[in-house]
Design a protein around this motif. Sequence first.
Motif, PDB file in Angstrom:
ATOM      1  N   VAL A 423       0.912  -1.459  -0.125  1.00 13.62           N
ATOM      2  CA  VAL A 423      -0.113   0.001   0.098  1.00 13.62           C
ATOM      3  C   VAL A 423       1.032   1.297  -0.011  1.00 13.62           C
ATOM      4  N   VAL A 424       0.138   2.268  -0.263  1.00 15.00           N
ATOM      5  CA  VAL A 424       1.045   3.678  -0.226  1.00 15.00           C
ATOM      6  C   VAL A 424       1.320   3.914   1.148  1.00 15.00           C
ATOM      7  N   HIS A 425       2.471   4.031   1.505  1.00 15.19           N
ATOM      8  CA  HIS A 425       2.657   4.568   2.985  1.00 15.19           C
ATOM      9  C   HIS A 425       4.153   5.477   2.978  1.00 15.19           C
ATOM     10  N   SER A 426       3.895   6.219   3.849  1.00 18.15           N
ATOM     11  CA  SER A 426       4.968   7.537   4.286  1.00 18.15           C
ATOM     12  C   SER A 426       5.224   7.474   5.616  1.00 18.15           C
ATOM     13  N   GLY A 427       6.311   8.154   5.811  1.00 20.86           N
ATOM     14  CA  GLY A 427       6.866   8.197   7.391  1.00 20.86           C
ATOM     15  C   GLY A 427       7.918   9.387   7.465  1.00 20.86           C
ATOM     16  N   TYR A 428       8.426  10.002   8.516  1.00 21.93           N
ATOM     17  CA  TYR A 428       9.389  10.833   8.662  1.00 21.93           C
ATOM     18  C   TYR A 428       9.881  10.463  10.042  1.00 21.93           C
ATOM     19  N   GLY A 429      11.293  11.111  10.336  1.00 20.13           N
ATOM     20  CA  GLY A 429      11.983  10.924  11.347  1.00 20.13           C
ATOM     21  C   GLY A 429      12.243  12.400  12.141  1.00 20.13           C
ATOM     22  N   LEU A 430      12.026  12.436  13.196  1.00 21.11           N
ATOM     23  CA  LEU A 430      12.301  13.786  13.950  1.00 21.11           C
ATOM     24  C   LEU A 430      13.708  13.405  14.712  1.00 21.11           C
ATOM     25  N   GLY A 431      14.551  14.640  14.621  1.00 23.79           N
ATOM     26  CA  GLY A 431      15.701  14.413  15.222  1.00 23.79           C
ATOM     27  C   GLY A 431      15.470  14.895  16.706  1.00 23.79           C
ATOM     28  N   PHE A 432      15.452  14.113  17.708  1.00 27.23           N
ATOM     29  CA  PHE A 432      14.891  14.588  19.004  1.00 27.23           C
ATOM     30  C   PHE A 432      15.684  15.724  19.636  1.00 27.23           C
ATOM     31  N   GLU A 433      17.075  15.651  19.572  1.00 26.84           N
ATOM     32  CA  GLU A 433      17.900  16.462  20.113  1.00 26.84           C
ATOM     33  C   GLU A 433      17.896  17.941  19.376  1.00 26.84           C
ATOM     34  N   ARG A 434      17.614  17.770  18.012  1.00 33.96           N
ATOM     35  CA  ARG A 434      17.162  19.096  17.042  1.00 33.96           C
ATOM     36  C   ARG A 434      16.148  19.629  17.693  1.00 33.96           C
ATOM     37  N   ALA A 435      15.149  19.025  17.900  1.00 39.38           N
ATOM     38  CA  ALA A 435      13.666  19.465  18.404  1.00 39.38           C
ATOM     39  C   ALA A 435      13.880  20.387  19.715  1.00 39.38           C
ATOM     40  N   MET A 436      14.838  19.553  20.715  1.00 38.72           N
ATOM     41  CA  MET A 436      15.294  20.004  21.899  1.00 38.72           C
ATOM     42  C   MET A 436      15.835  21.485  21.711  1.00 38.72           C
TER      43      MET A 436
END
Length: 460
Positions: A423-436
Motif C-alpha cells: 500500500v501507499v505509505h509514508s513516514g518521517y524522522g524527527l531528530g529529538f535533540e534537534r527538536a530540543m
Amino acid sequence: MKIRELMREADSFVDKEVKIEGWIRNSRFSKNVGFIDLNDGSTFKNIQVVVGKEIENYDELDKQHLSASLSVEGKFVATGNNKNPYEIQANKVSVLGESSEKFPIQKQRQTFEFMRTIPHLRPRTNTYRAVFRLRSILAFGLHKFFQERDFVYVNPPIITASDAEGAGEMFNVTTIDPNDPPRREDGKVDYNKDFFSKKSYMTVSGQLEAEDYALAFGNVYTFGPTFRAEVSNTPRHAAEFWMLEPEMAFADYNVCMDTAEDMIKYAIDYILENAKDEMEFFNQWIDKGLIERLTKLRDSEFARITYTKAIELLKESGEKFEFPVEWGMDLQTEHERYLSEKIVGGPVFVTDYPKDIKAFYMKRNDDGKTVAAFDMLVPGVGELIGGSQREERYDELVKSMIDNGLKPEEYQNYLDLRRFGTVVHSGYGLGFERAMMYVTGMKNIRDVIAYPRYVNAFAR
Ligand code: 4AD
C-alpha cells in the motif's frame, strides 16, 4: 516530602511543620542568620531555608559547601514577597552528605564547554536541570500526541544487519565467523569475543522495521536511540541521538507533512503548558523572545516549497554561499538556514528532492528525476525532520536498490512488504535533540543530550 508536593498545595501547608531533603544550591550566612537555597530536583525553583543562630549545629551549617545534601525540618511560612512567596524557618537541619570547596560548579557562571567535561555533575545546574526536565516532558508530549491518535509504539532493534539509509555510516558490532569462531583455552566458542554469525551494526534508523509494523497496524511510531558514524563535527550532529519515526499506511507524503506540522504545534503547546518554569528560564537566559516566537509559530501555517523552487529562490537571493547553489546538490546547513531564516522567516517544508541525493526507498515521482521526499527546515537549527513517501512498487524498488548499489537479496524482508498487500505509505524522522535545541534555544546538541558522543570524544 518533595518540594514539588509542598509547592503544589502550598496554602494548605502554611504555618505547618514540614520535612524536606535536598542539596544546597546557594547559601549566605551572617553572624546570626543563614539563608540556604535548597533544591531536591522535583521543582525548577529552589526553596529558601532560614537558619537561626539558635540551631545547635549553626556553625557546621555555615561551613557547608555547594551541593552538600541536607535534611530540613521546620515551619513552612508565607513571606508576602512575590519573588519568593514561601520559605522554611528551620528548627532542625542535618547534614546528610558533605560537599567540599573542590565541587567544580561554583556560583559564577561556567561555560558550556567546561560543563561538557563533567557530564555527571552538570545536571546540578539551573541550565541543565531545565534542559533535562524539559527533555522528559517533551518526550512525553510527543508520545501523547501519537497515542491520542491511536498510533502503536513499536521498538525496532538497535543491532541490525541493514543500512536503512544506505549511506554507509554504520557503527560495527563485533561479529563471529561461523567457520572459524574464536575459542577459549578449553576449546569452547568465546562468545564474549564475537557473537553474531553475520555482519551487524548499530541501527541508523528504525524506519525499515517501522514499515513492517505499519503494514500490520496502519499507524505506528518508534522512539529510540540511533547511531551514525558521521564525521560531522558540528553543533547539530551527534554520533548517538534519539529519533522519533512515525510510519503511516494508506497515507501519501502530504498526509505525513500535515502530521509533522500538527505534531510540532502540539509539542509546543504541551511544553508551554507543562514546563512553564523551564520555558521561562530559557526565555530569560538562553534565547530572549523564545516563548513569543514559539507561540506565533504554533498559530501559523508552515510554508511548503519544492526543492526546485528553493534552488531558484536561493539563486535569486544573490547571497554568497560557501557551497554554490546548483540544481542536484544536497542543501547544506547554510542553505537550509538561509531558506528558513531569511526567505521564509519560519519553518518550511522543502519537497521533491532529486532522486540521486536521497535514499533508495523513496518513491520516484513521475518526472523521473525527483522523489516524493520532504525535509522540514527551521530557523536556528536547519533540518529538523526528514521524511518521504516510500516506494511501494516491487519492481521500482528493486531498480532503485540496484541503482544505489544495494543487493536486493539482502533486503528480501523489506521487498516482501511489496509482495504481500503493498500500500501507499509514508513516514518521517524527527531528530529529538534537534527538536530540543529548537524549543530551548540551546545552541549545541552536546548540551541537550546527557552523555554526548561525537567524533573523537566520549565523556564517560
Ligand atoms: O533525514 P534522516 O536521515 O531520515 C531518516 O533517518 C529516515 N529514516 C527517517 C524516516 O523517514 N523515518 O534523519 C531524520 C532526522 C533529521 O532530520 C535530523 O533531525 C536527525 O534525524 N538527525 C540527526 N540528529 C543528530 N545528529 C545526527 N548525526 C543526525 N542525523 C540525522
